[in-house]
Design an enzyme around this catalytic site. Structure first.
Site, PDB file in Angstrom:
ATOM      1  N   CYS A  20       0.851  -1.209  -0.042  1.00  0.00           N
ATOM      2  CA  CYS A  20      -0.053  -0.013   0.242  1.00  0.00           C
ATOM      3  C   CYS A  20       0.841   1.209  -0.047  1.00  0.00           C
ATOM      4  CB  CYS A  20      -1.021   0.061   1.155  1.00  0.00           C
ATOM      5  SG  CYS A  20      -2.262  -1.195   0.954  1.00  0.00           S
ATOM      6  N   PHE A  27     -10.722  -4.432   0.233  1.00  0.00           N
ATOM      7  CA  PHE A  27      -9.633  -3.909  -1.003  1.00  0.00           C
ATOM      8  C   PHE A  27     -10.814  -3.799  -2.073  1.00  0.00           C
ATOM      9  CE2 PHE A  27      -6.433  -6.004   1.609  1.00  0.00           C
ATOM     10  CZ  PHE A  27      -5.849  -4.885   1.931  1.00  0.00           C
ATOM     11  N   HIS A  79      -3.373   7.335   3.532  1.00  0.00           N
ATOM     12  CA  HIS A  79      -3.634   6.192   3.133  1.00  0.00           C
ATOM     13  C   HIS A  79      -4.926   5.579   3.972  1.00  0.00           C
ATOM     14  CE1 HIS A  79      -3.986   2.084   1.412  1.00  0.00           C
ATOM     15  NE2 HIS A  79      -3.571   1.731   2.673  1.00  0.00           N
ATOM     16  N   ASN A  83     -10.191   0.218  -0.015  1.00  0.00           N
ATOM     17  CA  ASN A  83      -8.703   0.426  -0.072  1.00  0.00           C
ATOM     18  C   ASN A  83      -8.161  -0.026  -1.344  1.00  0.00           C
ATOM     19  OD1 ASN A  83      -5.976  -0.161   0.564  1.00  0.00           O
ATOM     20  ND2 ASN A  83      -6.107  -0.443   2.554  1.00  0.00           N
TER      21      ASN A  83
HETATM   22  C1  MLC Z   1     -10.357  -5.350  11.525  1.00  0.00           C
HETATM   23  C2  MLC Z   1     -11.266  -4.237  12.052  1.00  0.00           C
HETATM   24  C3  MLC Z   1     -12.187  -3.847  10.910  1.00  0.00           C
HETATM   25  C4  MLC Z   1     -11.996  -4.712  13.466  1.00  0.00           C
HETATM   26  O1  MLC Z   1     -12.609  -3.663  13.986  1.00  0.00           O
HETATM   27  P1  MLC Z   1     -13.023  -3.494  15.496  1.00  0.00           P
HETATM   28  O2  MLC Z   1     -11.861  -3.909  16.146  1.00  0.00           O
HETATM   29  O3  MLC Z   1     -13.646  -1.899  15.702  1.00  0.00           O
HETATM   30  O4  MLC Z   1     -14.370  -4.294  15.605  1.00  0.00           O
HETATM   31  P2  MLC Z   1     -14.448  -6.003  16.616  1.00  0.00           P
HETATM   32  O5  MLC Z   1     -13.139  -5.789  17.401  1.00  0.00           O
HETATM   33  O6  MLC Z   1     -15.668  -5.789  16.874  1.00  0.00           O
HETATM   34  O7  MLC Z   1     -14.191  -6.880  15.448  1.00  0.00           O
HETATM   35  C5  MLC Z   1     -15.003  -7.358  14.483  1.00  0.00           C
HETATM   36  C6  MLC Z   1     -15.218  -8.821  14.392  1.00  0.00           C
HETATM   37  O8  MLC Z   1     -14.035  -9.354  14.030  1.00  0.00           O
HETATM   38  C7  MLC Z   1     -13.420 -10.095  14.784  1.00  0.00           C
HETATM   39  N1  MLC Z   1     -12.123  -9.668  14.860  1.00  0.00           N
HETATM   40  C8  MLC Z   1     -11.300  -8.564  14.881  1.00  0.00           C
HETATM   41  N2  MLC Z   1      -9.947  -8.881  14.905  1.00  0.00           N
HETATM   42  C9  MLC Z   1      -9.860  -9.992  14.779  1.00  0.00           C
HETATM   43  C10 MLC Z   1      -8.589 -10.645  14.701  1.00  0.00           C
HETATM   44  N3  MLC Z   1      -7.416 -10.185  14.709  1.00  0.00           N
HETATM   45  N4  MLC Z   1      -8.553 -11.987  14.419  1.00  0.00           N
HETATM   46  C11 MLC Z   1      -9.849 -12.762  14.416  1.00  0.00           C
HETATM   47  N5  MLC Z   1     -11.345 -12.071  14.601  1.00  0.00           N
HETATM   48  C12 MLC Z   1     -10.864 -10.883  14.804  1.00  0.00           C
HETATM   49  C13 MLC Z   1     -14.104  -9.645  16.222  1.00  0.00           C
HETATM   50  O9  MLC Z   1     -13.939 -10.800  17.112  1.00  0.00           O
HETATM   51  C14 MLC Z   1     -15.467  -9.280  15.732  1.00  0.00           C
HETATM   52  O10 MLC Z   1     -15.953 -10.506  15.411  1.00  0.00           O
HETATM   53  P3  MLC Z   1     -17.689 -10.722  15.933  1.00  0.00           P
HETATM   54  O11 MLC Z   1     -18.383  -9.720  15.262  1.00  0.00           O
HETATM   55  O12 MLC Z   1     -17.951 -12.049  15.636  1.00  0.00           O
HETATM   56  O13 MLC Z   1     -17.670 -10.481  17.652  1.00  0.00           O
HETATM   57  C15 MLC Z   1     -10.167  -3.155  12.582  1.00  0.00           C
HETATM   58  O14 MLC Z   1      -9.469  -3.604  13.693  1.00  0.00           O
HETATM   59  C16 MLC Z   1      -9.392  -2.618  11.470  1.00  0.00           C
HETATM   60  O15 MLC Z   1      -9.674  -1.764  10.517  1.00  0.00           O
HETATM   61  N6  MLC Z   1      -8.175  -2.834  11.525  1.00  0.00           N
HETATM   62  C17 MLC Z   1      -7.095  -2.294  10.770  1.00  0.00           C
HETATM   63  C18 MLC Z   1      -7.209  -2.880   9.265  1.00  0.00           C
HETATM   64  C19 MLC Z   1      -5.834  -2.879   8.500  1.00  0.00           C
HETATM   65  O16 MLC Z   1      -4.888  -3.434   9.088  1.00  0.00           O
HETATM   66  N7  MLC Z   1      -6.010  -2.353   7.353  1.00  0.00           N
HETATM   67  C20 MLC Z   1      -4.371  -2.105   6.536  1.00  0.00           C
HETATM   68  C21 MLC Z   1      -4.926  -2.810   5.445  1.00  0.00           C
HETATM   69  S1  MLC Z   1      -3.279  -3.006   4.694  1.00  0.00           S
HETATM   70  C22 MLC Z   1      -2.823  -1.920   3.869  1.00  0.00           C
HETATM   71  O17 MLC Z   1      -3.597  -0.880   3.643  1.00  0.00           O
HETATM   72  C23 MLC Z   1      -1.237  -1.719   3.364  1.00  0.00           C
HETATM   73  C24 MLC Z   1      -0.861  -2.879   2.791  1.00  0.00           C
HETATM   74  O18 MLC Z   1      -1.462  -3.691   2.346  1.00  0.00           O
HETATM   75  O19 MLC Z   1       0.423  -2.895   2.083  1.00  0.00           O
END
Ligand code: MLC
Length: 416
Positions: free
Chosen positions: A171, A225, A318, A351
């Site tokens: 990214c 994505f 980003h 994204n």
């Molecule tokens: C993943 C998220 C949407 C989760 O949101 P929240 O933390 O607010 O929500 P939450 O804790 O209620 O989680 C929602 C549901 O997902 C589950 N959950 C959350 N994290 C988890 C994990 N690591 N493993 C397993 N399950 C997981 C929870 O249990 C819940 O399930 P249930 O609902 O069953 O209870 C967020 O943490 C997020 O956006 N993180 C960053 C994402 C990221 O790294 N993006 C970068 C992309 S890469 C990039 O851009 C660059 C590149 O690729 O180079």
């Protein structure tokens, strides 16, 4: 017999070849595939297209995750029809499908990239043959000759255009390509660098895993994505009245966040992409390090921007997901509207890996032109994140006098 010419002074030759002013963004173009998917409809599409309707609980969880990512709409090259023609794409662990996926990317990525480039060239207003350098980046492909080579005939570039192809930068690819373009433009007087970043997620598509470590990662990949292409023309010393500088690229830095190796990884496998995104760690690590990156970028410039006055900038971040933007808002105490351009692009397009910061730049210039950026800040920053964890930090200066190449980079901050 005339006297022999004086021996050339190599330093002077080099100095004369450099531009006088900073690299600037002269035009921006964007493109997406025609196939638009609404996030609220996507779980139905995804579980139907992957024959996974029986995983009722998992589909409900996917719906919850989709609502948390900050995405309302995305554009995807792969349609239900394409997926029906490639049942091997459903299982990216055991069934080889890399060749078929790469074939699709080989045909579609140059076309999408060319569409964005044509828009940028049209806005720029000069002939495509005046492009001297081409910097192309994608995670969606692994061919030589690559997208850079295909773009030469597609756009009518000169065969002597100097090409640089950056594969698999995750990214931060868009910001990295702009950083390379800045150096090319400033070190080659008269250079006009076409930067293009294009991504298709067809290498990422797979069915949901019924259980196991891949399950959550797969759901994030499918829900977050999107596909797109962004092109930027970069050049220094814009021709008065013939070119219009939008933003000067004042500095460009890259840094590795300590102890972050493995937080985001990507690699090609027999079934497309493999890799991992530690979704809980990513926002935390970015939040814990972003201010140091900003201070390192702004302090040496002496323009009066530093800790405590981040609201005086315009922001191109980003949008990895809304959790990342929320964390940056929180750590830097930004006003809600500061990340509006990043949030809008995430919402409208998802994204798109490195493409996304180019869309945000386009959105920012639209907002500035429409007077929607509160205080119309002159100084701004582009922040991109990717595998490593790596952070790209680019200081931007909005060009005030449009049509003249903009204001001097030494202008003091206009306090919002
Ligand atoms: C993943 C998220 C949407 C989760 O949101 P929240 O933390 O607010 O929500 P939450 O804790 O209620 O989680 C929602 C549901 O997902 C589950 N959950 C959350 N994290 C988890 C994990 N690591 N493993 C397993 N399950 C997981 C929870 O249990 C819940 O399930 P249930 O609902 O069953 O209870 C967020 O943490 C997020 O956006 N993180 C960053 C994402 C990221 O790294 N993006 C970068 C992309 S890469 C990039 O851009 C660059 C590149 O690729 O180079």
């Amino acid at each position: 017999m005339g006297s022999a010419p004086a021996p050339a002074n190599v330093r002077e030759i080099c100095r004369a070849r450099r531009a006088d002013g900073p690299a600037a963004v002269l035009a921006i173009g964007t493109a997406n595939p025609a196939n638009c998917v609404l996030q609220e409809d996507f779980p139905d599409f995804y579980f139907r297209a992957t024959n996974s309707e029986h995983l009722v609980g998992l589909k409900e969880k996917f719906k919850r995750i989709c609502q948390k990512l900050g995405v309302q709409k995305r554009y995807l090259h792969h349609t239900e029809e394409l997926l029906r023609a490639h049942p091997e794409f459903l299982d990216h662990v055991d069934t080889p499908s890399l060749d078929e996926r790469l074939d699709i990317a080989k045909a579609a990525v140059p076309e999408l990239a060319a569409e964005a480039c044509r828009k940028a060239i049209a806005e720029w207003g000069r002939p495509a043959a005046d492009i001297t350098h081409l910097v192309v980046t994608t995670n969606s492909g692994a061919h030589i000759p690559g997208v850079d080579f295909q773009l030469v005939p597609l756009l009518g570039l000169r065969p002597t255009v100097r090409r640089t192809m950056l594969y698999l930068n995750g990214c931060f690819a868009g910001a990295a390509a702009l950083r390379v373009a800045k150096d090319l433009a400033e070190n080659n007087r008269g250079a006009r660098v076409l930067v293009v970043c294009a991504e298709l997620t067809v290498l990422l598509f797979t069915r949901p895993a019924a259980e196991g470590a891949l399950q959550f990662q797969t759901l994030i990949n499918q829900g977050l994505f999107g596909d797109g292409a962004g092109a930027v023309i970069v050049g220094a010393d814009p021709a008065v009245s013939a070119e219009r500088a939008l933003f000067e690229i004042v500095s460009a830095a890259q840094t590795i966040i300590p102890d972050s190796e493995g937080v985001i990884t990507m690699h090609l496998t027999k079934g497309g992409y493999g890799g991992n995104i530690s979704t809980r760690q990513v926002p935390e690590l970015i939040g814990g390090n972003v201010e140091r990156c900003l201070v390192d970028a702004f302090e040496p410039l002496g323009v009066g921007v530093g800790a405590g006055c981040w609201n005086h900038l315009f922001w191109d971040v980003h949008p990895g997901s809304s959790a990342i933007l929320d964390k940056i808002d929180d750590v830097l105490q930004l006003k809600p509207e500061k990340l509006a351009a990043s949030r809008r692009v995430l919402s409208e397009y998802g994204n798109m890996f490195g493409v996304t910061v180019i869309f945000v730049l386009d959105e920012l210039r639209r907002r500035i032109e429409k007077g929607e950026e509160e205080g119309a800040p002159e100084w701004g920053v582009m922040l991109a994140f990717g595998p490593g964890l790596t952070v790209e930090t680019m200081v931007l200066h909005r060009c005030v006098e449009q049509g003249t190449g903009g204001g001097a980079a030494a202008e003091k901050l206009a306090v919002a």
